[in-house]
Design a protein around this motif. Sequence first.
Motif, PDB file in Angstrom:
ATOM      1  N   LYS A 255      16.091  57.721  48.973  1.00 47.38           N
ATOM      2  CA  LYS A 255      17.355  58.357  49.355  1.00 47.38           C
ATOM      3  C   LYS A 255      18.209  57.424  50.214  1.00 47.38           C
ATOM      4  CE  LYS A 255      15.658  63.128  49.154  1.00 47.38           C
ATOM      5  NZ  LYS A 255      15.378  64.370  49.924  1.00 47.38           N
ATOM      6  N   THR A 256      17.548  56.642  51.071  1.00 47.34           N
ATOM      7  CA  THR A 256      18.289  55.686  51.901  1.00 47.34           C
ATOM      8  C   THR A 256      18.943  54.613  51.052  1.00 47.34           C
ATOM      9  OG1 THR A 256      16.727  56.070  53.731  1.00 47.34           O
ATOM     10  CG2 THR A 256      18.103  54.088  53.834  1.00 47.34           C
ATOM     11  N   VAL A 257      18.188  54.076  50.103  1.00 47.34           N
ATOM     12  CA  VAL A 257      18.741  53.057  49.201  1.00 47.34           C
ATOM     13  C   VAL A 257      19.894  53.638  48.390  1.00 47.34           C
ATOM     14  CG1 VAL A 257      18.225  51.583  47.207  1.00 47.34           C
ATOM     15  CG2 VAL A 257      16.577  51.765  49.081  1.00 47.34           C
ATOM     16  N   TRP A 258      19.745  54.883  47.953  1.00 46.31           N
ATOM     17  CA  TRP A 258      20.810  55.550  47.197  1.00 46.31           C
ATOM     18  C   TRP A 258      22.095  55.620  48.021  1.00 46.31           C
ATOM     19  CZ3 TRP A 258      22.156  61.032  48.047  1.00 46.31           C
ATOM     20  CH2 TRP A 258      23.138  61.497  47.147  1.00 46.31           C
ATOM     21  N   GLY A 259      21.954  55.993  49.291  1.00 42.73           N
ATOM     22  CA  GLY A 259      23.121  56.059  50.164  1.00 42.73           C
ATOM     23  C   GLY A 259      23.754  54.689  50.390  1.00 42.73           C
ATOM     24  N   ILE A 260      22.917  53.671  50.571  1.00 40.74           N
ATOM     25  CA  ILE A 260      23.441  52.310  50.780  1.00 40.74           C
ATOM     26  C   ILE A 260      24.192  51.831  49.543  1.00 40.74           C
ATOM     27  CG2 ILE A 260      22.757  49.896  51.114  1.00 40.74           C
ATOM     28  CD1 ILE A 260      20.494  50.902  52.905  1.00 40.74           C
ATOM     29  N   PHE A 261      23.645  52.093  48.367  1.00 41.26           N
ATOM     30  CA  PHE A 261      24.316  51.674  47.139  1.00 41.26           C
ATOM     31  C   PHE A 261      25.661  52.382  46.964  1.00 41.26           C
ATOM     32  CE2 PHE A 261      20.486  50.049  44.443  1.00 41.26           C
ATOM     33  CZ  PHE A 261      20.371  48.972  45.328  1.00 41.26           C
ATOM     34  N   LEU A 262      25.726  53.664  47.338  1.00 40.90           N
ATOM     35  CA  LEU A 262      26.996  54.388  47.251  1.00 40.90           C
ATOM     36  C   LEU A 262      28.044  53.769  48.168  1.00 40.90           C
ATOM     37  CD1 LEU A 262      25.760  58.095  47.107  1.00 40.90           C
ATOM     38  CD2 LEU A 262      27.089  56.906  45.348  1.00 40.90           C
ATOM     39  N   ILE A 263      27.640  53.465  49.394  1.00 42.21           N
ATOM     40  CA  ILE A 263      28.573  52.867  50.356  1.00 42.21           C
ATOM     41  C   ILE A 263      28.985  51.472  49.896  1.00 42.21           C
ATOM     42  CG2 ILE A 263      28.818  52.030  52.718  1.00 42.21           C
ATOM     43  CD1 ILE A 263      26.876  54.262  53.571  1.00 42.21           C
ATOM     44  N   SER A 264      27.994  50.662  49.471  1.00 47.26           N
ATOM     45  CA  SER A 264      28.287  49.294  49.038  1.00 47.26           C
ATOM     46  C   SER A 264      29.211  49.285  47.829  1.00 47.26           C
ATOM     47  CB  SER A 264      26.979  48.570  48.711  1.00 47.26           C
ATOM     48  OG  SER A 264      27.232  47.311  48.148  1.00 47.26           O
ATOM     49  N   THR A 265      28.952  50.160  46.864  1.00 48.93           N
ATOM     50  CA  THR A 265      29.800  50.228  45.674  1.00 48.93           C
ATOM     51  C   THR A 265      31.222  50.611  46.032  1.00 48.93           C
ATOM     52  OG1 THR A 265      27.886  50.833  44.320  1.00 48.93           O
ATOM     53  CG2 THR A 265      30.072  51.318  43.425  1.00 48.93           C
ATOM     54  N   THR A 266      31.356  51.561  46.934  1.00 51.53           N
ATOM     55  CA  THR A 266      32.694  51.990  47.356  1.00 51.53           C
ATOM     56  C   THR A 266      33.441  50.851  48.040  1.00 51.53           C
ATOM     57  OG1 THR A 266      31.840  54.245  47.674  1.00 51.53           O
ATOM     58  CG2 THR A 266      33.968  53.697  48.688  1.00 51.53           C
ATOM     59  N   VAL A 267      32.752  50.127  48.897  1.00 49.22           N
ATOM     60  CA  VAL A 267      33.380  48.997  49.592  1.00 49.22           C
ATOM     61  C   VAL A 267      33.815  47.932  48.592  1.00 49.22           C
ATOM     62  CG1 VAL A 267      32.954  47.096  51.201  1.00 49.22           C
ATOM     63  CG2 VAL A 267      32.150  49.384  51.752  1.00 49.22           C
ATOM     64  N   GLN A 268      32.975  47.652  47.596  1.00 42.06           N
ATOM     65  CA  GLN A 268      33.331  46.640  46.600  1.00 42.06           C
ATOM     66  C   GLN A 268      34.517  47.067  45.747  1.00 42.06           C
ATOM     67  OE1 GLN A 268      29.894  44.506  44.621  1.00 42.06           O
ATOM     68  NE2 GLN A 268      28.766  46.160  45.597  1.00 42.06           N
ATOM     69  N   ILE A 269      34.597  48.356  45.443  1.00 41.56           N
ATOM     70  CA  ILE A 269      35.729  48.844  44.647  1.00 41.56           C
ATOM     71  C   ILE A 269      37.023  48.728  45.433  1.00 41.56           C
ATOM     72  CG2 ILE A 269      36.750  50.916  43.622  1.00 41.56           C
ATOM     73  CD1 ILE A 269      33.938  51.726  42.763  1.00 41.56           C
ATOM     74  N   VAL A 270      36.953  49.038  46.721  1.00 40.33           N
ATOM     75  CA  VAL A 270      38.159  48.965  47.564  1.00 40.33           C
ATOM     76  C   VAL A 270      38.646  47.527  47.666  1.00 40.33           C
ATOM     77  CG1 VAL A 270      39.064  49.296  49.895  1.00 40.33           C
ATOM     78  CG2 VAL A 270      37.593  51.038  48.864  1.00 40.33           C
ATOM     79  N   PHE A 271      37.696  46.585  47.790  1.00 43.01           N
ATOM     80  CA  PHE A 271      38.062  45.175  47.944  1.00 43.01           C
ATOM     81  C   PHE A 271      37.752  44.383  46.676  1.00 43.01           C
ATOM     82  CE2 PHE A 271      37.009  46.724  52.195  1.00 43.01           C
ATOM     83  CZ  PHE A 271      38.142  46.362  52.901  1.00 43.01           C
ATOM     84  N   ARG A 272      37.955  45.020  45.521  1.00 46.15           N
ATOM     85  CA  ARG A 272      37.577  44.378  44.261  1.00 46.15           C
ATOM     86  C   ARG A 272      38.520  43.275  43.846  1.00 46.15           C
ATOM     87  NH1 ARG A 272      40.213  49.024  42.659  1.00 46.15           N
ATOM     88  NH2 ARG A 272      41.825  48.788  41.048  1.00 46.15           N
TER      89      ARG A 272
END
Length: 587
Positions: free
Chosen positions: A40-57
């Motif tokens: 669950k922790t990894v899932w949350g980190i991936f969600l945050i990381s993906t969102t950050v990458q999309i914002v700064f894509r």
Amino acid sequence: MGWVMGVTYLSALVFLASIVYEHGFRISEAEENWLQGIYKTVWGIFLISTTVQIVFRQEEGKSKFTGWAWVLFALLYLTLLPVVFHRPDQTEGVYGVWMFFHHPYYRMAILFFLSLFYLSSSLVRLLGRRTNPSLILAVSFLVLILIGSGLLMLPRCTYHGISWLDALFTATSATCVTGLVTVDVSSTFTLGGQIIIILLIQIGGLGVMTLTSFFAMFFMGNTSLYNQLAVRDMISSNSLNSLLSTLLYILGFTLMIEGVGMALIWLSIHNTMGMTLDEELYFAAFHSISAFCNAGFSTLPGNLGNSLVMQNHNLLFITVSFLIILGGIGFPILVNLCRTVMYYLRYWKWKLFGRSSRFPKQVHLYNLNTKIVLIMTTVLLVVGTLVILVYEWNHAFAGMPILDKWVHAFFNAVCPRTAGFCSVGLTTLSTQTVLFMILLMMIGGGTQSTAGGVKINVFAVILLNLWAVIRGSERVAIFHRELSSESVRRSHAVLSLYLIVAFVAVFAMTLIEPEASVMAIVFECVSALSTVGSSLDLTPLLSPMGKGVIIFLMFVGRVGAFTLLLGLVKQEAKKNYKYPKDDLIIN
């Protein structure tokens, strides 16, 4: 962004390690809950990381990801549906959709693919730092071997445990697609252990960097120019524009050929070995992958010389032989052949509609590399089959039907190029056959293939240069093409280095294994260095130091001694001057 990606890469590693721990050990309920917390922790980190990458894509005004990456990200966000919406009643139409996205297998699959995506992209980015590609190739194989040896030591992978040295030996043999084993595969490794072995064979056969490059470029696109140049050199692509298509060809050929081979092997053994349908399919898949990757691993005691398959299974031996041949001629040859077939299909399509006169014709369909490899492969197979047949007709093949003798002669001529399957005990072969097999093992298969040895291409160039010297010609030419001096120089360097490594290894083994015969030692060392996997029954008797020498030879043989030295030795800068020429007395 840097620290975000660092945390993401670390989370991917933790996630994969947690999967290994869960399925490799017998865990308690408390440990199971602890692992679910990590997921669950990894899932949350991936969600945050993906969102950050999309914002700064945006990077230099262009999108950083391909369409498939966006699909993967979308599938990740769909895991939020069960969190945002409450569980509907079973009578509602959306109940099945909600349950699908709530299923733990769905979430684990998405996290697994994302972990591979992030780790492969980070590995490809190393190429952008102008790291030596040869060194990265060698290190990638070394890391895979160490990971594989650790996985094979997991409690659920063996029936009664295994020593670290034997696990390392098996992992090296599988990753380097050799086939030498110090333990019996069927009685030592469980189904999980055998699956790890076949995965190591598949990854090692295709090449770690081939898979990671494909995965990264499939989701990220053509990254930096230096990355593309490095990947192009590793897969022998013609241009930067064809990088992804070449990688797709490689993976497509592999899956297609292994799939057809699996079907033919299954047909050849169906209802003949006392196996269930699942066991037959597993046997067929394992041997198809092992054969195409030129690994030589078998789940049968005694390899393919087992009494279950020695009679009335000629289709099995022929299928395995052609899988070895296709894997050993090299992916560039397969790509060239495929494009040639596609060219003729297009031509006949135009001709069918009466437009053949306007068809854009191509002059040189087969490149020089394809011609040399196909001709040399045919010559070696024909000569090898005849030599083995002559010397073993009334020797090792005595008592076999005539058709079986021809099949087994062909099979045993194919295997030294370089898959360590065997249908008869190699110790029962005549001395002349064993010596000829050593020569075949040294030559090996084509470049950029799953085979080892000095390679057919190198052997052909050396023969052509020898013939040119004998005729007094200053140029080495074939098929109206002059070979470059660089090709001639590198070919002689590869053969010289191979002979030096082989001699040093044989010399060392005579000291380490004084009770073994010189013939057995030479055969074992050449087999390991050429990643063949055949043995005169010496492998199980090796001492720990002897195993260490063979492990080193298998690694050097798969990576390539020449490639390994290119990664370790600093390359000399180009000089704008030349020394005066002089001659040595040669003869």
